[in-house]
Design an enzyme around this catalytic site. Structure first.
Site, PDB file in Angstrom:
ATOM      1  N   HIS A 190     -14.551 -34.084 -26.936  1.00  0.00           N
ATOM      2  CA  HIS A 190     -13.372 -33.208 -26.878  1.00  0.00           C
ATOM      3  C   HIS A 190     -13.751 -31.764 -27.186  1.00  0.00           C
ATOM      4  O   HIS A 190     -13.075 -31.072 -27.938  1.00  0.00           O
ATOM      5  CB  HIS A 190     -12.275 -33.706 -27.815  1.00  0.00           C
ATOM      6  CG  HIS A 190     -11.763 -35.062 -27.456  1.00  0.00           C
ATOM      7  ND1 HIS A 190     -10.785 -35.702 -28.157  1.00  0.00           N
ATOM      8  CD2 HIS A 190     -12.112 -35.921 -26.458  1.00  0.00           C
ATOM      9  CE1 HIS A 190     -10.550 -36.900 -27.624  1.00  0.00           C
ATOM     10  NE2 HIS A 190     -11.350 -37.040 -26.592  1.00  0.00           N
ATOM     11  N   LYS A 204       0.832  -1.205   0.000  1.00  0.00           N
ATOM     12  CA  LYS A 204       0.000   0.000   0.000  1.00  0.00           C
ATOM     13  C   LYS A 204       0.867   1.256   0.000  1.00  0.00           C
ATOM     14  O   LYS A 204       0.537   2.259  -0.642  1.00  0.00           O
ATOM     15  CB  LYS A 204      -0.920  -0.018   1.223  1.00  0.00           C
ATOM     16  CG  LYS A 204      -1.770   1.241   1.375  1.00  0.00           C
ATOM     17  CD  LYS A 204      -2.697   1.135   2.576  1.00  0.00           C
ATOM     18  CE  LYS A 204      -3.534   2.410   2.729  1.00  0.00           C
ATOM     19  NZ  LYS A 204      -4.511   2.303   3.841  1.00  0.00           N
TER      20      LYS A 204
END
Length: 494
Positions: A257, A138
């Site tokens: 698939h 921060k």
């Protein structure tokens, strides 16, 4: 503008790779604050440290649970060097500036892999570590943060080249990495406390790959029968759900698939199943099945004759379920009403994640550009074919006749190969292509696909257009009185 590091706080679980960086800090005359095992490790290397306890005036307490959680430590990290009041308060309360925080996190995920003992797992939930990392990140305008051993070498190189200093751009990059580390850590802990949202799978795409599913499938389905869904099952189920939501008519589809290998829309679920299976009965073996209609006993009896992995439907008749449950491993999923659909598909690539909006819609325009206008019946097939093609891997071609997929080519490196494959599939299962329509997921770069398809009896095409040579395909259609619709919407699926 570069900022010189004057002091550093080092408290790490993993010591490997730390020595070169710590020695660099020492050579730059940087004061090092440390704790417990890290302090012992550094002093063993001959590196002088200041114990954090000398700042806090508290020893490590509660079995090591509390050692850095103190205003002097967090004030030194969070204090803004550009705010006069912060500096005044730091001076008043004898809080030293801490310019570098090197902190990693307790091995929570590693612990999960090696034990199920709750006490051991809970003790590996780091509190001070994430707090210090977040505080330092921060305050990146003044503080450098290193939250993982992978960045030790990078910082050591910067300090060597810049004589113990960093730029704000460099500090911001390290801060971004730090927040990502904490985010990943918090997610892992959250998943532990919400086991319904994390599911360990037997393996990934292949048996040597570990896999985990993060999410709550119970929001989407009720599983009525069968074993746990595998990694490959889940991928195909996703493809099946995304496909079936495109259709409002009674439709049945077979997925293999992630590609559609059979799909049809007929007046009943049973007829739709029969037609979908006929499109490619060979590929249907071991597939994932999906329908938007109720599975009745007649359909269940027919489906029961082949081997499949998963069947998805919004509802099942009781006697149909009795038939389908005859095989204990067969997975039956009942879709819940209003099933949410993925709106922002993402894919993990390189060292990041790609996100995009969902490929919603069928076409942006309907422009008849051929030698004749398509008939109403042909338009029905064109709309159907274009949606099917949208769910095939690119390059993709779909051949449809009477809302039945009769041939498809997908995942090819050229569009003409995709067409040849689609025609070959149609021939293999003895479909007459006269009267069929062709959908392409992207434009035709030449008129060769149109010519080849025409030779097979196909007279109607749908494609997005957009090629510099669109006029070649259009001219061929005009010359031979073929219908062609341009949609203005490409449907690539990589």
């Amino acid at each position: 503008m570069q900022k010189k590091i004057q002091s550093a706080l080092i408290s790490v679980f993993y010591k490997d790779g730390l020595e070169p960086l710590a020695k660099r800090l020492q050579s730059e005359g940087i004061t090092i604050y440390s704790t417990g095992g890290t302090q012992q490790f550094l002093e063993g290397l001959g590196i002088q440290c200041v114990a954090v306890e000398s700042l806090t005036t508290y020893p490590s307490i509660l079995g090591g649970r509390v050692k850095t959680l103190h205003p002097v430590v967090f004030g030194g990290i969070l204090g803004r060097r550009y705010e006069a009041q912060d500096l005044e308060e730091m001076k008043q309360y004898k809080i030293p500036e801490i310019d570098l925080v090197i902190v990693d996190l307790y091995p929570f995920e590693e612990t999960l892999k090696h034990t199920s003992e709750e006490k051991a797992i809970i003790e590996k939930i780091d509190i001070g570590g994430p707090s210090m990392i977040r505080a330092a990140a921060k305050n990146f305008k003044d503080v450098v943060v290193i939250a993982a051993k992978d960045d030790y070498a990078s910082l050591e190189k910067i300090l060597a080249e810049q004589k113990g200093s960093t730029t704000i751009e460099q500090r911001k990059v390290f801060a971004a990495k730090a927040f990502e580390v904490v985010m990943h850590y918090d997610i892992a802990i959250s998943n532990y406390f919400n086991p319904g949202h994390q599911q360990s799978l037997r393996y990934g795409e292949n048996p040597h790959q570990q896999a985990v599913f993060h999410g709550d499938l119970t929001q989407l389905f009720d599983q009525l029968n069968g074993k746990e869904l595998s990694y490959n099952n889940l991928v195909d189920v996703d493809a099946a759900v995304q496909l079936i939501r495109e259709f409002t008519d009674t439709t049945f589809a077979i997925i293999k698939h992630t590609n559609v290998c059979g799909i049809a829309a007929c007046s009943s679920v049973k007829e739709s199943w029969d037609a979908a299976l006929a499109g490619d009965p060979e590929s249907a073996f071991g597939g994932v099945l999906v329908t938007n209609g109720t599975v009745d006993k007649a359909t269940a009896d027919a489906i029961n004759e082949i081997f499949f992995e998963v069947l998805i439907a919004p509802s099942f008749d009781a006697d149909a379920l009795e038939v389908l449950k005859s095989k204990k491993n067969r997975i039956l999923l009942q879709l819940k009403p209003g099933t949410p659909v993925l709106k922002a598909p993402s894919k993990s690539i390189l060292n990041g994640v790609l996100e995009q909006g969902a490929d919603e819609g069928n076409f942006e325009k309907w422009e008849e550009v051929g030698g004749r206008t398509s008939t109403a019946a042909e338009q029905e097939d064109l709309r159907f074919a274009n949606l099917v093609c949208k769910h095939l891997k690119s390059n993709a071609i779909a051949l449809v006749k009477n809302k039945q997929l009769v041939g498809k080519g997908c995942g090819q490196t050229s569009r003409i190969d995709a067409l040849r494959h689609a025609i070959e599939k149609a021939h293999q299962f003895q479909f007459d292509l006269k009267g069929a329509v062709l959908a392409s997921d992207a434009f035709f770069p030449f008129n060769d696909c149109v010519q080849i398809a025409h030779q097979e009896g196909i007279e109607v095409f749908i494609q997005p257009g957009g090629s510099v040579r669109d006029k070649d395909s259009i001219a061929y259609c005009i010359e031979h009185q073929l219908a062609m619709v341009m949609t203005g919407m490409r449907h690539f699926r990589h």
